[in-house]
Motif scaffolding. Structure first.
Motif, mmCIF file in Angstrom:
data_model
loop_
_atom_site.group_PDB
_atom_site.id
_atom_site.type_symbol
_atom_site.label_atom_id
_atom_site.label_comp_id
_atom_site.label_asym_id
_atom_site.label_seq_id
_atom_site.Cartn_x
_atom_site.Cartn_y
_atom_site.Cartn_z
ATOM 1 N N GLN A 69 0.820 -1.209 0.000
ATOM 2 C CA GLN A 69 0.000 0.000 0.000
ATOM 3 C C GLN A 69 0.859 1.266 0.000
ATOM 4 O O GLN A 69 1.980 1.262 0.503
ATOM 5 N N GLU A 70 0.298 2.347 -0.567
ATOM 6 C CA GLU A 70 0.918 3.652 -0.353
ATOM 7 C C GLU A 70 0.407 4.175 0.979
ATOM 8 O O GLU A 70 -0.694 3.849 1.408
ATOM 9 N N GLU A 71 1.244 4.970 1.649
ATOM 10 C CA GLU A 71 0.941 5.350 3.023
ATOM 11 C C GLU A 71 1.437 6.766 3.300
ATOM 12 O O GLU A 71 2.350 7.256 2.643
ATOM 13 N N VAL A 72 0.839 7.396 4.305
ATOM 14 C CA VAL A 72 1.294 8.691 4.809
ATOM 15 C C VAL A 72 1.383 8.588 6.327
ATOM 16 O O VAL A 72 0.478 8.039 6.974
ATOM 17 N N TYR A 73 2.483 9.088 6.892
ATOM 18 C CA TYR A 73 2.614 9.270 8.337
ATOM 19 C C TYR A 73 2.503 10.769 8.595
ATOM 20 O O TYR A 73 3.172 11.566 7.935
ATOM 21 N N MET A 74 1.698 11.142 9.577
ATOM 22 C CA MET A 74 1.546 12.535 9.993
ATOM 23 C C MET A 74 1.939 12.622 11.461
ATOM 24 O O MET A 74 1.290 12.013 12.317
ATOM 25 N N VAL A 75 3.013 13.363 11.753
ATOM 26 C CA VAL A 75 3.462 13.523 13.137
ATOM 27 C C VAL A 75 2.635 14.627 13.784
ATOM 28 O O VAL A 75 2.577 15.749 13.290
ATOM 29 N N LEU A 76 1.986 14.283 14.892
ATOM 30 C CA LEU A 76 1.113 15.222 15.599
ATOM 31 C C LEU A 76 1.803 15.870 16.792
ATOM 32 O O LEU A 76 1.494 17.000 17.152
ATOM 33 N N GLN A 77 2.720 15.123 17.402
ATOM 34 C CA GLN A 77 3.423 15.615 18.588
ATOM 35 C C GLN A 77 4.760 14.891 18.675
ATOM 36 O O GLN A 77 4.840 13.694 18.425
ATOM 37 N N GLY A 78 5.807 15.625 19.024
ATOM 38 C CA GLY A 78 7.122 15.022 19.188
ATOM 39 C C GLY A 78 7.998 15.183 17.960
ATOM 40 O O GLY A 78 7.683 15.933 17.030
ATOM 41 N N ARG A 79 9.117 14.450 17.984
ATOM 42 C CA ARG A 79 10.050 14.508 16.861
ATOM 43 C C ARG A 79 10.709 13.151 16.699
ATOM 44 O O ARG A 79 10.760 12.354 17.639
ATOM 45 N N GLY A 80 11.190 12.913 15.493
ATOM 46 C CA GLY A 80 11.805 11.618 15.243
ATOM 47 C C GLY A 80 12.660 11.622 14.005
ATOM 48 O O GLY A 80 12.952 12.666 13.416
ATOM 49 N N GLU A 81 13.032 10.419 13.626
ATOM 50 C CA GLU A 81 13.831 10.183 12.421
ATOM 51 C C GLU A 81 12.999 9.309 11.492
ATOM 52 O O GLU A 81 12.520 8.248 11.897
ATOM 53 N N ILE A 82 12.830 9.758 10.257
ATOM 54 C CA ILE A 82 12.104 8.991 9.254
ATOM 55 C C ILE A 82 13.102 8.527 8.193
ATOM 56 O O ILE A 82 13.918 9.317 7.725
ATOM 57 N N CYS A 83 13.038 7.255 7.885
ATOM 58 C CA CYS A 83 13.859 6.685 6.811
ATOM 59 C C CYS A 83 12.907 6.161 5.748
ATOM 60 O O CYS A 83 11.960 5.430 6.059
ATOM 61 N N VAL A 84 13.146 6.549 4.500
ATOM 62 C CA VAL A 84 12.349 6.084 3.375
ATOM 63 C C VAL A 84 13.331 5.729 2.271
ATOM 64 O O VAL A 84 14.040 6.613 1.761
ATOM 65 N N GLY A 85 13.410 4.434 1.936
ATOM 66 C CA GLY A 85 14.390 3.995 0.954
ATOM 67 C C GLY A 85 15.790 4.303 1.449
ATOM 68 O O GLY A 85 16.158 3.950 2.563
ATOM 69 N N ALA A 86 16.566 5.011 0.641
ATOM 70 C CA ALA A 86 17.953 5.341 0.993
ATOM 71 C C ALA A 86 18.073 6.676 1.722
ATOM 72 O O ALA A 86 19.176 7.116 2.017
ATOM 73 N N GLU A 87 16.933 7.342 2.015
ATOM 74 C CA GLU A 87 16.969 8.664 2.648
ATOM 75 C C GLU A 87 16.660 8.590 4.136
ATOM 76 O O GLU A 87 15.851 7.780 4.580
ATOM 77 N N ARG A 88 17.290 9.482 4.899
ATOM 78 C CA ARG A 88 17.057 9.621 6.339
ATOM 79 C C ARG A 88 16.919 11.095 6.649
ATOM 80 O O ARG A 88 17.750 11.906 6.252
ATOM 81 N N ARG A 89 15.839 11.461 7.370
ATOM 82 C CA ARG A 89 15.608 12.869 7.727
ATOM 83 C C ARG A 89 14.975 12.966 9.107
ATOM 84 O O ARG A 89 14.357 12.033 9.594
ATOM 85 N N GLU A 90 15.078 14.158 9.688
ATOM 86 C CA GLU A 90 14.349 14.462 10.916
ATOM 87 C C GLU A 90 12.917 14.815 10.515
ATOM 88 O O GLU A 90 12.676 15.362 9.444
#
Length: 158
Positions: A69-90
């Motif tokens: 499936q295609e998907e979306v994550y929506m951060v509502l509170q806090g902070r983290g690290e998201i990795c998608v494929g070869a990319e990593r971001r805050e």
């Protein structure tokens, strides 16, 4: 329960209340509550699924996985690290990220407070990584056909 009339005829209004949903605890230190979808979700929908997740402070995670499936994550509170494929971001509260079908992804709470997020994916249906994580068979990053995490990424929790 109130009902209304729409182009489909008479239907019952259904309100899913997070405060009343027990949800599931996962080994990777997160609490997931499904709101919309199949398989007994409070709001039954065929075309998509939606839920609310709380990642524990300092490393709670949705571990490295992929799905059809295609998907979306929506951060509502806090902070983290998201990795998608070869990319990593805050990623932080107020930001959303698109997760293309079949692309490996992972979200890790890097903060000292819980990270609250919502997910939505379509089409709806079962996602194997939940079962795999609960039964200890989630494939590790970098082993076999599972690609490695992006350089510098938080380790996958098993």
């Amino acid at each position: 329960m109130n009902s209304g009339i729409c182009s489909y005829g008479l239907f019952p209004m259904i309100i899913a209340d997070l405060a009343t949903l027990p949800g599931r605890k996962f080994p990777a230190r997160r609490w997931t509550r499904g709101l919309v979808g199949q398989g007994g979700q409070p709001i039954a929908a065929k075309g998509f699924a939606m839920g609310y997740v709380v990642l524990e402070p300092g490393g709670g995670q949705v571990p490295w996985h992929n799905q059809e499936q295609e998907e979306v994550y929506m951060v509502l509170q806090g902070r983290g690290e998201i990795c998608v494929g070869a990319e990593r971001r805050e990623i932080a509260a107020g930001q959303a990220v698109f997760l293309p079908p079949t692309v490996f992804h992972q979200l890790t709470n890097t903060g000292d407070e819980p990270l609250h997020m919502m997910y939505i994916y379509c089409p709806g249906g079962d996602v194997a990584h939940w079962r795999q994580e609960l039964d200890g068979t989630l494939p590790p990053a970098g082993v076999g056909p599972t690609p490695p995490l992006p350089p510098g990424a938080q380790s996958q929790i098993h």
